[in-house]
Design an enzyme around this catalytic site. Structure first.
Site, mmCIF file in Angstrom:
data_model
loop_
_atom_site.group_PDB
_atom_site.id
_atom_site.type_symbol
_atom_site.label_atom_id
_atom_site.label_comp_id
_atom_site.label_asym_id
_atom_site.label_seq_id
_atom_site.Cartn_x
_atom_site.Cartn_y
_atom_site.Cartn_z
ATOM 1 N N ARG A 52 0.664 -0.860 0.193
ATOM 2 C CA ARG A 52 0.067 0.378 0.043
ATOM 3 C C ARG A 52 0.532 0.965 0.203
ATOM 4 O O ARG A 52 0.704 2.170 -0.847
ATOM 5 C CB ARG A 52 -0.837 -0.809 1.384
ATOM 6 C CG ARG A 52 -1.608 1.027 1.010
ATOM 7 C CD ARG A 52 -2.916 0.702 2.122
ATOM 8 N NE ARG A 52 -2.359 0.928 3.479
ATOM 9 C CZ ARG A 52 -3.125 0.911 4.823
ATOM 10 N NH1 ARG A 52 -4.783 0.815 4.398
ATOM 11 N NH2 ARG A 52 -2.396 1.003 5.851
ATOM 12 N N ARG A 105 9.855 18.065 -9.239
ATOM 13 C CA ARG A 105 11.647 18.147 -9.828
ATOM 14 C C ARG A 105 12.501 18.788 -8.991
ATOM 15 O O ARG A 105 13.552 18.469 -9.463
ATOM 16 C CB ARG A 105 10.969 18.602 -10.866
ATOM 17 C CG ARG A 105 10.986 17.496 -12.083
ATOM 18 C CD ARG A 105 9.624 18.299 -13.474
ATOM 19 N NE ARG A 105 9.781 20.099 -12.912
ATOM 20 C CZ ARG A 105 9.590 20.841 -14.297
ATOM 21 N NH1 ARG A 105 9.284 19.487 -15.776
ATOM 22 N NH2 ARG A 105 8.728 21.493 -14.074
ATOM 23 N N LYS A 151 -2.834 6.920 1.057
ATOM 24 C CA LYS A 151 -2.524 7.396 2.475
ATOM 25 C C LYS A 151 -1.138 8.614 2.788
ATOM 26 O O LYS A 151 0.138 8.247 3.100
ATOM 27 C CB LYS A 151 -2.130 6.434 3.424
ATOM 28 C CG LYS A 151 -2.345 6.178 4.767
ATOM 29 C CD LYS A 151 -2.287 4.572 5.633
ATOM 30 C CE LYS A 151 -1.998 5.033 6.583
ATOM 31 N NZ LYS A 151 -2.986 5.502 7.776
ATOM 32 N N GLU A 184 -15.678 6.718 5.467
ATOM 33 C CA GLU A 184 -15.001 6.146 7.096
ATOM 34 C C GLU A 184 -15.339 7.144 7.668
ATOM 35 O O GLU A 184 -14.788 8.086 7.445
ATOM 36 C CB GLU A 184 -13.389 5.456 6.167
ATOM 37 C CG GLU A 184 -12.920 6.629 6.103
ATOM 38 C CD GLU A 184 -12.025 6.708 4.737
ATOM 39 O OE1 GLU A 184 -11.210 5.527 5.752
ATOM 40 O OE2 GLU A 184 -10.855 7.576 4.555
HETATM 41 N N1 PXG Z 1 -9.181 5.295 7.449
HETATM 42 C C1 PXG Z 1 -8.116 5.723 7.710
HETATM 43 C C2 PXG Z 1 -8.187 7.206 6.983
HETATM 44 C C3 PXG Z 1 -6.904 5.808 7.706
HETATM 45 O O1 PXG Z 1 -6.286 6.714 8.237
HETATM 46 C C4 PXG Z 1 -8.028 3.351 8.361
HETATM 47 C C5 PXG Z 1 -8.707 3.458 7.565
HETATM 48 C C6 PXG Z 1 -7.724 1.894 8.663
HETATM 49 O O2 PXG Z 1 -6.736 0.858 7.379
HETATM 50 P P1 PXG Z 1 -5.912 0.279 8.514
HETATM 51 O O3 PXG Z 1 -4.916 -0.240 7.094
HETATM 52 O O4 PXG Z 1 -4.766 0.739 9.256
HETATM 53 O O5 PXG Z 1 -6.931 -1.119 8.640
HETATM 54 C C7 PXG Z 1 -6.346 4.440 8.737
HETATM 55 C C8 PXG Z 1 -5.464 4.089 9.085
HETATM 56 C C9 PXG Z 1 -3.989 6.889 14.075
HETATM 57 C C10 PXG Z 1 -3.301 6.801 13.307
HETATM 58 O O6 PXG Z 1 -2.118 7.350 14.869
HETATM 59 C C11 PXG Z 1 -4.785 5.560 12.473
HETATM 60 C C12 PXG Z 1 -4.586 5.027 10.911
HETATM 61 C C13 PXG Z 1 -3.713 5.671 9.999
HETATM 62 C C14 PXG Z 1 -2.557 7.059 11.093
HETATM 63 C C15 PXG Z 1 -2.241 7.207 12.266
HETATM 64 O O7 PXG Z 1 -4.965 7.158 14.555
HETATM 65 N N2 PXG Z 1 -5.760 4.336 10.585
#
Ligand code: PXG
Length: 287
Positions: A52, A105, A151, A184
């Protein structure tokens, strides 16, 4: 002993782990990241997280200067150097230092940073009694503007929604997409249970393709539940029998109230509890 932070192949004490203030990751949020978890020394779904990360980077036209194998080694290596077995790992890849202008760049040296640290979790009692959420007024990024599948280091969209949540006394906030459908939460994916079926917004709702979400979909199907990815709106949340969220930090957490309305009985439901148990078994057994 001070934590050791990986930057570009070397380990630095936390106090000395620094990058340039000209880095476009800082100046423009130009970069990508991952949040990963290790259980008893095993990294949960490491390959999926690395994949990812490289897909996010590819999508923003950022070439990560090490291979996926080297990245996986940097992650396990940072855990090992710090003697951490149950931990959170944050991987950050920035665009690198450049001039004070947007043009990527004009940057050099993307910075690869790996931080392994203690994980901050929701309070244990919320797993027993459930979380209260609100719907944020801030919509999730339009996929044609900044695709939520990336991300990226640009999390302001989610942070604004998170502020709305915390101002309302809630630790999470539900975000709608530009069509008014549920997308979400700020750092978690959402699932809705209705009449024994497990429903969750599809990727086309404009969401991060959560790795916990994928694992829970697999577990639910293995357990014999019907899982449907479909577009939903707040009506679906308000009439749900159960709602839960998934994320690397949250794992599977029940939601018992949304916008001041109790969900189902107002208590964590049986399917949520079953899936949480199955998820715990999975993370203990698998990597
Ligand atoms: N949606 C979003 C927008 C996220 O950032 C998830 C869903 C869940 O994805 P995963 O792959 O973790 O099952 C995320 C990820 C935190 C923190 O500090 C949490 C996330 C990312 C960065 C920081 O709470 N969750």
């Amino acid at each position: 002993m001070s934590l050791k932070i990986y930057i570009g192949g070397k380990y630095y004490d936390k106090a000395d782990a620094k990058i340039s203030v000209y880095d476009h990751g800082l100046l423009y949020g130009d970069g990508v990241f991952e949040g990963i978890r290790a259980y008893s020394g095993r990294v949960f779904r490491l390959q999926q997280h690395v994949d990812r990360l490289y897909e996010s980077a590819r999508s923003i036209h950022l070439e990560i200067p090490i291979s996926r194998e080297e990245m996986a080694k940097a992650i396990t290596g940072t855990l090992a150097v710090n003697n951490l077995v149950d931990a959170y790992v944050r991987v950050v890849v920035t665009r690198g230092a450049g001039s004070l202008g947007l043009d990527p760049r004009k940057t050099t040296d993307p910075q690869i940073i790996v931080i392994a640290d203690a994980i901050s979790l929701y309070p244990a009692e919320l797993y027993e009694h459930g979380l209260k959420i609100i719907t944020a007024g801030t919509q999730r990024n339009h996929p044609a503007a900044l695709n939520p599948r990336i991300k990226s280091l640009n999390y302001l969209n989610n942070i604004l929604a998170k502020i709305e949540g915390t101002n309302a006394g809630c630790l999470e906030a539900l975000m709608l997409n530009h069509k008014g459908e549920i997308a979400e939460c700020t750092g978690d994916n959402i699932f809705v249970i209705r009449k024994g079926e497990v429903h969750t917004p599809g990727v086309d709702a404009g969401i991060l393709e959560g790795i916990t979400r994928d694992a829970v979909i697999e577990l639910a199907r293995e357990a014999g539940y019907k899982v449907v990815e479909r577009s939903m709106d707040r009506h679906d949340v308000y009439i749900a029998d159960e709602v839960f969220l998934t994320g690397t930090a949250a794992e599977v957490i029940p939601v018992v109230e949304c916008d001041g309305r109790p969900i189902g009985t107002g208590k964590p439901g049986p399917i949520t509890k079953d899936l949480l148990k199955r998820f715990h078994t999975l993370v203990r057994e698998a990597s």
